[in-house]
Write an enzyme that holds these catalytic residues in place. Structure first.
Site, PDB file in Angstrom:
ATOM      1  CB  VAL A  11      52.621  30.509  54.869  1.00 55.60           C
ATOM      2  CG1 VAL A  11      53.170  29.578  53.778  1.00 55.60           C
ATOM      3  CG2 VAL A  11      52.204  29.701  56.081  1.00 55.60           C
ATOM      4  CG  ASP A  64      58.917  20.534  42.739  1.00 56.68           C
ATOM      5  OD1 ASP A  64      58.216  21.527  42.449  1.00 56.68           O
ATOM      6  OD2 ASP A  64      59.363  19.752  41.882  1.00 56.68           O
ATOM      7  CG  ASN A  89      58.549  36.042  46.067  1.00 59.86           C
ATOM      8  OD1 ASN A  89      58.363  36.903  45.222  1.00 59.86           O
ATOM      9  ND2 ASN A  89      59.771  35.670  46.438  1.00 59.86           N
ATOM     10  CE1 TYR A 155      56.544  34.193  35.267  1.00 60.28           C
ATOM     11  CE2 TYR A 155      57.021  36.015  33.782  1.00 60.28           C
ATOM     12  CZ  TYR A 155      56.974  35.500  35.054  1.00 60.28           C
ATOM     13  OH  TYR A 155      57.349  36.263  36.123  1.00 60.28           O
ATOM     14  CE  LYS A 159      54.375  35.702  37.511  1.00 57.98           C
ATOM     15  NZ  LYS A 159      54.278  35.361  38.944  1.00 57.98           N
TER      16      LYS A 159
END
Length: 269
Positions: A11, A64, A89, A155, A159
């Protein structure tokens, strides 16, 4: 690619273009069947056709990942499959703004895409892998997670969270024969980065190509918990230093030459 360990199905969330499309095609060449998830249907279907040409079965879902019914729709598509590999990803920065004057709901959407949706899929597909005692989980990260950054502070923090999460997950899953790797990308020549307005013509800019990044990631599945794309390993090491003020100021000056003006920044990878 060890299909007995990582197959017969993979997947890929964010599997329609760029690095995600390269993951898909390289896995298809190795004989792994695919489930491709992405918001944009046109590139999603185009990548699926490229992969089917290698003789594998491909299922697609335009979804979404922030929608309340996203997991239910994904489960309907995959519950009859033995998924041996999950690649996430889909992380992106969809909102660039100074935090204290920004829109909190839009910041939450950045967190939900990069953290909440990712954790949801890792748990959903990781639990059966643990029970079967085989499989792999590849989480695509970013050099942004090594330093705080103005305009994309949420952001970058997301991460950083995910890298630490991957390390803990690696510890939890290793005794159950499930490989976990957090693949750290630097600047990569993808359609998303082009849409973000990246200045490719900057002298000395180090850029990696999606094909090479995907190949490194798949080759490193058993080498977790964290693998940095080769071209950027030295930068990741430097950005892990202890003089944070000096590192932040230097990186901020460099980012100003690389990205469009603050209000227009959208960063992926």
């Amino acid at each position: 690619m060890d299909i007995d360990k990582y197959g017969p199905w993979a997947v890929i969330a964010g599997g329609s273009e760029g690095v995600g499309a390269e993951f898909a095609e390289q896995l298809a060449r190795a004989g792994v069947h695919l489930v491709l998830l992405a918001r944009k249907e046109e590139p999603l279907l185009a990548t699926a056709e490229v992969c089917r040409a290698h003789g594998v079965e491909v299922r697609t879902l335009s979804v979404d990942l922030l929608a309340p019914d996203a997991l239910d729709r994904i489960a309907v598509l995959t519950d009859d499959l033995a998924v041996g590999l999950l690649i996430y990803n889909a992380g992106a920065n969809t909102y660039g703004h100074e935090f204290v004057t920004g829109d909190l709901d839009r910041f939450r959407a950045v967190i939900d895409l990069n953290i909440t949706a990712q954790l949801t899929l890792v748990q959903h597909f990781g639990a059966p892998m643990r029970e079967r005692r085989r499989g792999g989980i590849l989480l695509v990260g970013s050099l942004s997670g090594y330093l705080g950054s103005a305009q994309i502070s949420v952001y970058a923090a997301a991460k950083a969270f995910l890298r630490t999460f991957a390390e803990g997950l690696w510890l939890e899953m290793r005794d159950h024969e499930v490989d976990v790797v957090h693949l750290v990308l630097g600047v990569t020549r993808t359609p998303a980065m082009a849409r973000a307005g990246l200045r490719w013509d900057r002298p000395g800019l180090r850029v990696s190509e999606p094909r090479e990044v995907a190949a490194q990631g798949l080759a490193s599945l058993a080498n977790g918990p964290v693998v940095v794309v080769e071209e950027f390993a030295a930068i990741a090491a430097k950005h892990s230093g202890t003089d944070r003020a000096e590192l932040l100021l230097a990186a901020s000056a460099g980012a100003g030459k690389l990205l469009p003006p603050p209000g227009a920044r959208t960063v992926t990878g």
